[in-house]
Design a protein around this motif. Structure first.
Motif, PDB file in Angstrom:
ATOM      1  N   GLY A  31       0.802  -1.216   0.000  1.00 60.42           N
ATOM      2  CA  GLY A  31       0.000   0.000   0.000  1.00 60.42           C
ATOM      3  C   GLY A  31       0.832   1.260   0.000  1.00 60.42           C
ATOM      4  N   VAL A  32       1.997   1.230   0.647  1.00 59.91           N
ATOM      5  CA  VAL A  32       2.867   2.398   0.699  1.00 59.91           C
ATOM      6  C   VAL A  32       3.658   2.536  -0.585  1.00 59.91           C
ATOM      7  N   ASN A  33       4.180   1.433  -1.094  1.00 63.82           N
ATOM      8  CA  ASN A  33       5.134   1.483  -2.194  1.00 63.82           C
ATOM      9  C   ASN A  33       4.516   1.655  -3.568  1.00 63.82           C
ATOM     10  N   THR A  34       3.190   1.531  -3.682  1.00 61.21           N
ATOM     11  CA  THR A  34       2.570   1.604  -5.010  1.00 61.21           C
ATOM     12  C   THR A  34       1.681   2.833  -5.176  1.00 61.21           C
ATOM     13  N   THR A  35       1.601   3.696  -4.178  1.00 63.85           N
ATOM     14  CA  THR A  35       0.807   4.920  -4.297  1.00 63.85           C
ATOM     15  C   THR A  35       1.710   6.131  -4.154  1.00 63.85           C
ATOM     16  N   TYR A  36       1.261   7.239  -4.739  1.00 66.08           N
ATOM     17  CA  TYR A  36       2.053   8.475  -4.683  1.00 66.08           C
ATOM     18  C   TYR A  36       1.788   9.193  -3.358  1.00 66.08           C
ATOM     19  N   SER A  37       2.203   8.552  -2.270  1.00 66.50           N
ATOM     20  CA  SER A  37       1.947   9.108  -0.937  1.00 66.50           C
ATOM     21  C   SER A  37       3.112   9.936  -0.420  1.00 66.50           C
ATOM     22  N   ALA A  38       4.328   9.691  -0.925  1.00 65.15           N
ATOM     23  CA  ALA A  38       5.500  10.434  -0.458  1.00 65.15           C
ATOM     24  C   ALA A  38       5.462  11.864  -1.003  1.00 65.15           C
ATOM     25  N   VAL A  39       5.976  12.795  -0.193  1.00 62.41           N
ATOM     26  CA  VAL A  39       5.919  14.216  -0.538  1.00 62.41           C
ATOM     27  C   VAL A  39       7.304  14.843  -0.410  1.00 62.41           C
ATOM     28  N   ARG A  40       7.653  15.648  -1.396  1.00 62.32           N
ATOM     29  CA  ARG A  40       8.886  16.441  -1.333  1.00 62.32           C
ATOM     30  C   ARG A  40       8.505  17.910  -1.461  1.00 62.32           C
ATOM     31  N   ILE A  41       8.860  18.716  -0.462  1.00 66.44           N
ATOM     32  CA  ILE A  41       8.572  20.149  -0.490  1.00 66.44           C
ATOM     33  C   ILE A  41       9.879  20.917  -0.603  1.00 66.44           C
ATOM     34  N   THR A  42       9.953  21.788  -1.600  1.00 71.80           N
ATOM     35  CA  THR A  42      11.127  22.648  -1.786  1.00 71.80           C
ATOM     36  C   THR A  42      10.744  24.086  -1.463  1.00 71.80           C
ATOM     37  N   HIS A  43      11.474  24.676  -0.520  1.00 67.90           N
ATOM     38  CA  HIS A  43      11.248  26.080  -0.182  1.00 67.90           C
ATOM     39  C   HIS A  43      12.120  26.919  -1.109  1.00 67.90           C
ATOM     40  N   LEU A  44      11.501  27.568  -2.064  1.00 69.37           N
ATOM     41  CA  LEU A  44      12.236  28.216  -3.160  1.00 69.37           C
ATOM     42  C   LEU A  44      13.168  29.339  -2.699  1.00 69.37           C
TER      43      LEU A  44
END
Length: 377
Positions: free
Chosen positions: A252-265
């Motif tokens: 369930g974790v590895n096959t969905t786009y659940s991870a998030v990356r936030i870049t503070h510009l």
């Protein structure tokens, strides 16, 4: 061996207790405990579980401080009576008991003294720790994972709650980076002295020729942000990317786009989060860590401006703050404080209180010196 001077030991313990009592102010502590007890017993407290946990945790911490103060006061009175009785009756066993007790009190007071040195703006907060592998290839990735285990074991020894928030695994072994939270009062104050570059020297388990390898890993410690900190981040200042989580976690974790990356510009600070199953939860956790880093950045900029106005810019702790040597000898040494031990396995198993306490004392001395220099200008 010099003869034990009970009167001197007792006098030193009494002086240290007086200093701790003055710093902690037991009357103010009792007042605050009473306020928190009334708040903890209020109906509907647990309607807001996060606030309720903060109240009960703070109450438990202050009650513990009061209990240790009262116990130390009582033990100092009792050990003086014990020594006097042993001397009057010429009872060797009683005198030895009194000696052992006053030494034990001295050690407990030394530990309590550390609490009085945690007076930084964010020292009372929980901590967010990030570990990144540095130079050294696969050995560095393995070393970063060893450090992560060391800190998690340290927290476990103290009964502190931890939560791994993000882990980026290396291809062959170890980790590229990891972020975890230590949820305990004064966790930031204690762990903040661990920030810096940690160096490991050992025979590489990944080198088929058995050569010695030097590896580096960076430790970053920030305080957990609170709603009252008011770190506003406009949506236009961030870029949010989503991707599939990696590593252990199940289908369930590895096959969905659940991870998030936030870049503070504006600052180019990047935060990734993949521990939670929900993208919404990961985004919220990532924003909290980003706010914490921006809070520290703001604090550092304010401190830097003050030093510039004072006309004296000093270097910080420097990159390499501790060496862990496993070959050709066994030694862990802090390069700032000089504290060292040959019990390397104990250190890797989380026995790092000696290093942390030495670091806190060192930092306190540095702050005192800076204040004295500022006042002398």
């Amino acid at each position: 061996m010099a003869e034990f001077d009970f009167s001197q030991a007792l006098s030193e313990a009494q002086a240290k207790y007086n200093m701790i009592e003055k710093a902690l102010d037991p009357d103010a502590l009792r007042t605050r405990v009473g306020e928190l007890e009334r708040e903890a017993s209020a109906p509907g407290l647990w309607d807001d579980q996060e606030h309720a946990q903060e109240v009960t945790s703070r109450l438990s911490t202050l009650q513990g401080q009061l209990k240790r103060l009262d116990s130390a006061r009582s033990r100092l009175d009792d050990v003086a009576t014990l020594e006097e009785m042993g001397r009057e009756e010429n009872d060797h066993d009683t005198l030895i008991e009194a000696q052992n007790e006053v030494e034990s009190i001295g050690k407990d007071l030394a530990d309590m003294e550390i609490q009085t040195l945690l007076d930084g703006e964010y020292d009372e907060r929980p901590a967010v720790v990030t570990i990144r592998s540095g130079a050294g290839g696969v050995d560095a990735a393995d070393w970063a994972q060893m450090l992560m285990r060391m800190y998690l074991r340290w927290a476990e020894r103290h009964g502190y709650k931890t939560k791994v928030m993000d882990t980026s695994y290396a291809e062959e072994a170890g980790i590229k980076s990891a972020t975890f939270q230590v949820d305990a009062p004064y966790a930031y104050g204690r762990l903040s002295v661990e920030g810096g570059t940690h160096r490991l020297v050992r025979i590489s388990p990944f080198d088929n020729q058995g050569r010695r390898q030097t590896s580096f890993a960076a430790v970053e410690v920030i305080p957990l942000v609170e709603p009252t900190d008011h770190i506003d981040i406009p949506d236009s200042d961030i870029r949010v990317d989503t991707y599939c989580s990696s590593g252990p976690g199940g289908q369930g974790v590895n096959t969905t786009y659940s991870a998030v990356r936030i870049t503070h510009l504006p600052t180019n600070i990047v935060v990734t989060m993949q521990d939670e199953r929900s993208q919404i939860q990961n985004r919220a956790a990532a924003m909290a860590v980003l706010q914490s880093r921006l809070l520290v950045l703001r604090h550092e900029e304010e401190a830097r401006k003050k030093k510039e106005l004072a006309g004296d810019i000093k270097a910080s702790w420097g990159d390499q703050m501790r060496s862990y040597v496993l070959h050709p000898y066994q030694m862990v040494k802090d390069l700032r404080t000089g504290y060292e031990t040959s019990q390397t396995q104990s250190v890797f198993d989380g026995d790092i209180d000696g290093f942390i306490e030495a670091g806190i004392r060192w930092r306190h001395q540095q702050r005192q010196q800076e204040r004295a220099e500022a006042e002398g200008r």
